[in-house]
Enzyme design. Structure first.
Site, mmCIF file in Angstrom:
data_model
loop_
_atom_site.group_PDB
_atom_site.id
_atom_site.type_symbol
_atom_site.label_atom_id
_atom_site.label_comp_id
_atom_site.label_asym_id
_atom_site.label_seq_id
_atom_site.Cartn_x
_atom_site.Cartn_y
_atom_site.Cartn_z
ATOM 1 N N GLY A 153 0.785 -1.226 0.000
ATOM 2 C CA GLY A 153 0.000 0.000 0.000
ATOM 3 C C GLY A 153 0.816 1.275 0.000
ATOM 4 C CD GLU A 154 1.200 3.751 4.766
ATOM 5 O OE1 GLU A 154 1.620 3.560 5.916
ATOM 6 O OE2 GLU A 154 0.304 4.552 4.499
ATOM 7 C CD GLU A 155 5.090 -1.745 4.132
ATOM 8 O OE1 GLU A 155 5.613 -2.726 3.565
ATOM 9 O OE2 GLU A 155 4.573 -1.810 5.256
#
Length: 121
Positions: free
Chosen positions: A36-38
């Protein structure tokens, strides 16, 4: 961020962040979104100090950046877990340890980088 500003904002910020990473990373290295946000970075420096300097540059660039979406000024916090592949038997082991260090950094309050040599930035 998605909860507060919506998914379009989150996507825009991730694209901006990816652009910053691309500008700070050599062409021979690899940056990829990993979840996701990595993001995952495969950086080939000979010395650990060079890796530390790289992640410090990323953190500084983010702290000096203003992300504006519509009328919202968004400040990002950058957390990372960093491992040195040569200390592990496999890429999978190194990635697993980097994930553990990332979650440790987030648990300690975010906006920090934890390296597997014990250094915290």
């Amino acid at each position: 961020m998605n909860d507060k500003y919506g998914h379009n904002c989150g996507d825009a910020v991730l694209k901006s962040f990816a652009g910053i990473l691309k500008n700070l990373t050599r062409k021979e290295d690899v940056i990829a979104r990993y979840g996701g946000e990595e993001f995952i970075a495969l950086i080939n420096y000979q010395d650990e100090i060079e890796v530390e300097r790289y992640v410090k540059r990323v953190k500084k660039a983010l702290s000096n950046s203003n992300f504006i979406y519509k009328e919202a000024n968004i400040k990002l916090k950058f957390s990372a877990g960093v491992t040195y592949r040569n200390k592990y038997n496999s890429f999978q082991e190194a990635k697993k340890r980097a994930d553990e260090l990332l979650y440790e950094a987030k648990h300690k309050g975010r906006d920090r980088i934890i390296l597997d040599n014990g250094t915290e930035i």
